[in-house]
Design a protein around this motif. Sequence first.
Motif, PDB file in Angstrom:
ATOM      1  N   HIS A   1      23.871   0.431  16.525  1.00 15.62           N
ATOM      2  CA  HIS A   1      25.130   1.003  16.051  1.00 15.62           C
ATOM      3  C   HIS A   1      24.987   1.475  14.606  1.00 15.62           C
ATOM      4  N   ILE A   2      24.353   0.667  13.775  1.00 14.96           N
ATOM      5  CA  ILE A   2      24.160   1.074  12.379  1.00 14.96           C
ATOM      6  C   ILE A   2      23.278   2.310  12.297  1.00 14.96           C
ATOM      7  N   ARG A   3      22.238   2.365  13.127  1.00 16.50           N
ATOM      8  CA  ARG A   3      21.393   3.570  13.161  1.00 16.50           C
ATOM      9  C   ARG A   3      22.243   4.808  13.454  1.00 16.50           C
ATOM     10  N   PHE A   4      23.136   4.687  14.425  1.00 15.37           N
ATOM     11  CA  PHE A   4      24.027   5.819  14.728  1.00 15.37           C
ATOM     12  C   PHE A   4      24.886   6.177  13.520  1.00 15.37           C
ATOM     13  N   VAL A   5      25.492   5.152  12.900  1.00 11.28           N
ATOM     14  CA  VAL A   5      26.408   5.370  11.776  1.00 11.28           C
ATOM     15  C   VAL A   5      25.725   6.114  10.636  1.00 11.28           C
TER      16      VAL A   5
ATOM     17  N   LEU B   1      17.398  -2.613   7.684  1.00  4.84           N
ATOM     18  CA  LEU B   1      17.210  -1.166   7.713  1.00  4.84           C
ATOM     19  C   LEU B   1      17.116  -0.573   6.302  1.00  4.84           C
ATOM     20  N   GLY B   2      17.072  -1.426   5.304  1.00  3.59           N
ATOM     21  CA  GLY B   2      16.922  -0.948   3.930  1.00  3.59           C
ATOM     22  C   GLY B   2      18.215  -0.507   3.283  1.00  3.59           C
ATOM     23  N   LEU B   3      19.343  -0.946   3.828  1.00  6.74           N
ATOM     24  CA  LEU B   3      20.645  -0.565   3.293  1.00  6.74           C
ATOM     25  C   LEU B   3      21.237  -1.687   2.451  1.00  6.74           C
ATOM     26  N   HIS B   4      22.086  -1.308   1.528  1.00  5.72           N
ATOM     27  CA  HIS B   4      22.826  -2.273   0.720  1.00  5.72           C
ATOM     28  C   HIS B   4      24.236  -2.377   1.300  1.00  5.72           C
ATOM     29  N   PRO B   5      24.566  -3.488   1.978  1.00  2.00           N
ATOM     30  CA  PRO B   5      25.903  -3.594   2.579  1.00  2.00           C
ATOM     31  C   PRO B   5      26.954  -3.985   1.549  1.00  2.00           C
ATOM     32  N   ILE B   6      28.086  -3.309   1.593  1.00  2.00           N
ATOM     33  CA  ILE B   6      29.226  -3.654   0.746  1.00  2.00           C
ATOM     34  C   ILE B   6      30.439  -3.829   1.651  1.00  2.00           C
ATOM     35  N   THR B   7      31.084  -4.985   1.563  1.00  2.00           N
ATOM     36  CA  THR B   7      32.278  -5.259   2.357  1.00  2.00           C
ATOM     37  C   THR B   7      33.521  -4.989   1.529  1.00  2.00           C
ATOM     38  N   LEU B   8      34.394  -4.137   2.046  1.00  2.00           N
ATOM     39  CA  LEU B   8      35.710  -3.902   1.444  1.00  2.00           C
ATOM     40  C   LEU B   8      36.720  -4.686   2.276  1.00  2.00           C
TER      41      LEU B   8
ATOM     42  N   LEU C   1      28.063 -11.296   9.891  1.00  3.56           N
ATOM     43  CA  LEU C   1      26.768 -11.555   9.270  1.00  3.56           C
ATOM     44  C   LEU C   1      25.646 -10.824   9.998  1.00  3.56           C
ATOM     45  N   LEU C   2      25.794 -10.617  11.316  1.00  2.71           N
ATOM     46  CA  LEU C   2      24.786  -9.848  12.055  1.00  2.71           C
ATOM     47  C   LEU C   2      24.679  -8.432  11.482  1.00  2.71           C
ATOM     48  N   TYR C   3      25.813  -7.834  11.167  1.00  2.00           N
ATOM     49  CA  TYR C   3      25.808  -6.492  10.585  1.00  2.00           C
ATOM     50  C   TYR C   3      25.185  -6.500   9.187  1.00  2.00           C
ATOM     51  N   ILE C   4      25.495  -7.523   8.418  1.00  3.84           N
ATOM     52  CA  ILE C   4      24.916  -7.635   7.075  1.00  3.84           C
ATOM     53  C   ILE C   4      23.395  -7.687   7.161  1.00  3.84           C
ATOM     54  N   LYS C   5      22.886  -8.582   8.013  1.00  2.44           N
ATOM     55  CA  LYS C   5      21.437  -8.765   8.143  1.00  2.44           C
ATOM     56  C   LYS C   5      20.764  -7.510   8.696  1.00  2.44           C
ATOM     57  N   ALA C   6      21.394  -6.881   9.697  1.00  2.00           N
ATOM     58  CA  ALA C   6      20.809  -5.674  10.280  1.00  2.00           C
ATOM     59  C   ALA C   6      20.761  -4.539   9.266  1.00  2.00           C
TER      60      ALA C   6
ATOM     61  N   ILE D   1      23.397  -9.576  24.969  1.00  2.00           N
ATOM     62  CA  ILE D   1      22.663  -8.372  25.364  1.00  2.00           C
ATOM     63  C   ILE D   1      21.278  -8.361  24.741  1.00  2.00           C
ATOM     64  N   GLN D   2      21.192  -8.795  23.485  1.00  2.00           N
ATOM     65  CA  GLN D   2      19.888  -8.829  22.831  1.00  2.00           C
ATOM     66  C   GLN D   2      18.966  -9.857  23.496  1.00  2.00           C
ATOM     67  N   LEU D   3      19.497 -11.025  23.844  1.00  2.35           N
ATOM     68  CA  LEU D   3      18.688 -12.057  24.485  1.00  2.35           C
ATOM     69  C   LEU D   3      18.262 -11.652  25.892  1.00  2.35           C
ATOM     70  N   ALA D   4      19.166 -11.006  26.626  1.00  2.34           N
ATOM     71  CA  ALA D   4      18.878 -10.666  28.023  1.00  2.34           C
ATOM     72  C   ALA D   4      18.002  -9.435  28.152  1.00  2.34           C
ATOM     73  N   HIS D   5      18.228  -8.419  27.330  1.00  2.00           N
ATOM     74  CA  HIS D   5      17.527  -7.145  27.498  1.00  2.00           C
ATOM     75  C   HIS D   5      16.715  -6.709  26.285  1.00  2.00           C
ATOM     76  N   GLY D   6      16.832  -7.434  25.172  1.00  2.00           N
ATOM     77  CA  GLY D   6      16.082  -7.034  23.983  1.00  2.00           C
ATOM     78  C   GLY D   6      16.666  -5.832  23.280  1.00  2.00           C
ATOM     79  N   VAL D   7      17.921  -5.503  23.566  1.00  2.00           N
ATOM     80  CA  VAL D   7      18.596  -4.368  22.916  1.00  2.00           C
ATOM     81  C   VAL D   7      19.522  -4.919  21.834  1.00  2.00           C
ATOM     82  N   ASP D   8      19.276  -4.561  20.599  1.00  2.00           N
ATOM     83  CA  ASP D   8      20.071  -5.020  19.471  1.00  2.00           C
ATOM     84  C   ASP D   8      21.169  -3.986  19.200  1.00  2.00           C
ATOM     85  N   LEU D   9      22.337  -4.201  19.805  1.00  2.00           N
ATOM     86  CA  LEU D   9      23.419  -3.223  19.683  1.00  2.00           C
ATOM     87  C   LEU D   9      23.920  -3.090  18.251  1.00  2.00           C
ATOM     88  N   VAL D  10      23.874  -4.154  17.488  1.00  2.00           N
ATOM     89  CA  VAL D  10      24.335  -4.078  16.100  1.00  2.00           C
ATOM     90  C   VAL D  10      23.449  -3.130  15.301  1.00  2.00           C
ATOM     91  N   THR D  11      22.128  -3.329  15.409  1.00  2.00           N
ATOM     92  CA  THR D  11      21.199  -2.448  14.690  1.00  2.00           C
ATOM     93  C   THR D  11      21.316  -1.012  15.175  1.00  2.00           C
TER      94      THR D  11
END
Length: 410
Positions: free
Chosen positions: A305-309, A26-33, A17-22, A293-303
């Motif tokens: 990662h999606i930016r990279f993808v 980011l303005g993307l339409h998530p589709i799960t296969l 769900l974190l990936y879905i929300k992120a 990691i997000q709570l401790a350092h404020g880095v949202d790795l899920v978001t």
Amino acid sequence: MAIRTLILLEGHRSIGLLYIKAAQHLGLHPITLASDPSQYGYLSTEGIHSVKVDTSNLDAIIDECSRLCDTHNIAGVTGFTGADESIYIMVSKLCRHFGLLGPDPASIERCCDKFVQRQFLAQADVSMPAYRLASDLIGAKSSAAEIGLPVIVKPTVGSGSCGVRLCRTVDELTEHAAYLLGRKHTSHSSARILVEEFVQGPQYSAYAMGNSIVGICAADFGSPPYFVYRHFSFPAPLSNHEHERIAHMSLSCLRALGLGCGPAHIEFRWTNRGPVVIEVNPRLPGGTAPRLIQLAHGVDLVTEHIRFVIGEEWDLRRRHSHNAAAHFLVPDRDGMLDSIDGDRAAAIQGVAEVKFYVEPKSPILRTGDYRDTIGHVIATSPSPAQTEAILQRAVDLIEWSITPYPPLGQ
């Protein structure tokens, strides 16, 4: 106009769900296969677009994505794993087929086979446990004799500690090796097992994105012979020297395996000979690590990662420096979960999350791996001691009841 879309292969009970929300943020339409979308409850609860498809069949996935391309602009592809790492191989091949950003399939494949991974790390002089490959009981016993009991016995393919066991005696080794060799532990595994030295010492995990080390987490397991995570704390209480050694070895692992494109995490034990690599995983970990990691350092790795993808610039800069810790809830018996309640725990100041993976009236059947956990509690504060105190208080307030199954024959 085609809808800009993120394809997710399969789902995940803790970070799906974190990936879905992120993605939506980011303005993307998530589709799960997924082979069975109904197993991911958040898809129906949140009204997420999902498609049933055999995710073990690359041609079937390519056909489905090609069909989606008629109405959707596929910006990127990623996915999740449970007991089977093959989804990441599918992700890498799918990215290659459609010309999308993603890891090299050959690198992912060599990483997902634990024996091949060890061979590549050995060529780079990375410190590891002594290990042997066995394909029958005679080989398993001779491997244990060479290494010395106790040993770790595990399948060459898999994740989440599935099939991983500490064997202290020849009888335990024989029983577990026979179990692993007697059946395909996952649909993609062969009848091969690893017999490894049992290295002891504090457990750590280093998290990387690309060629950058984002942070290092300390971890604790439950009681042997299984390796079920019980506790995480971030950042790990390391000296500068210890941190540098683990970070340096982590980057050496990524280079040796041809990784460094997207997320990865590397598991270590700190021994009397320094850090020893237990495993390299070419993915963002499930569970609580991204949240910590997000709570401790404020880095949202899920978001990020999606930016990279999707080919956007990512940002791993720390926004603050706090401490965060997680405790996993693991039942001590099999049976029927009558009830589970975390309302009082969630109300404590400093508790960031109380999450359950199962509903009341669900069967509990322990398997000695990640599936044994039924939930987690996360706490955060400015100091490690305060965080642990908050977490312990919250865990003590979690209430659940399990009715044991009656003995066989009754």
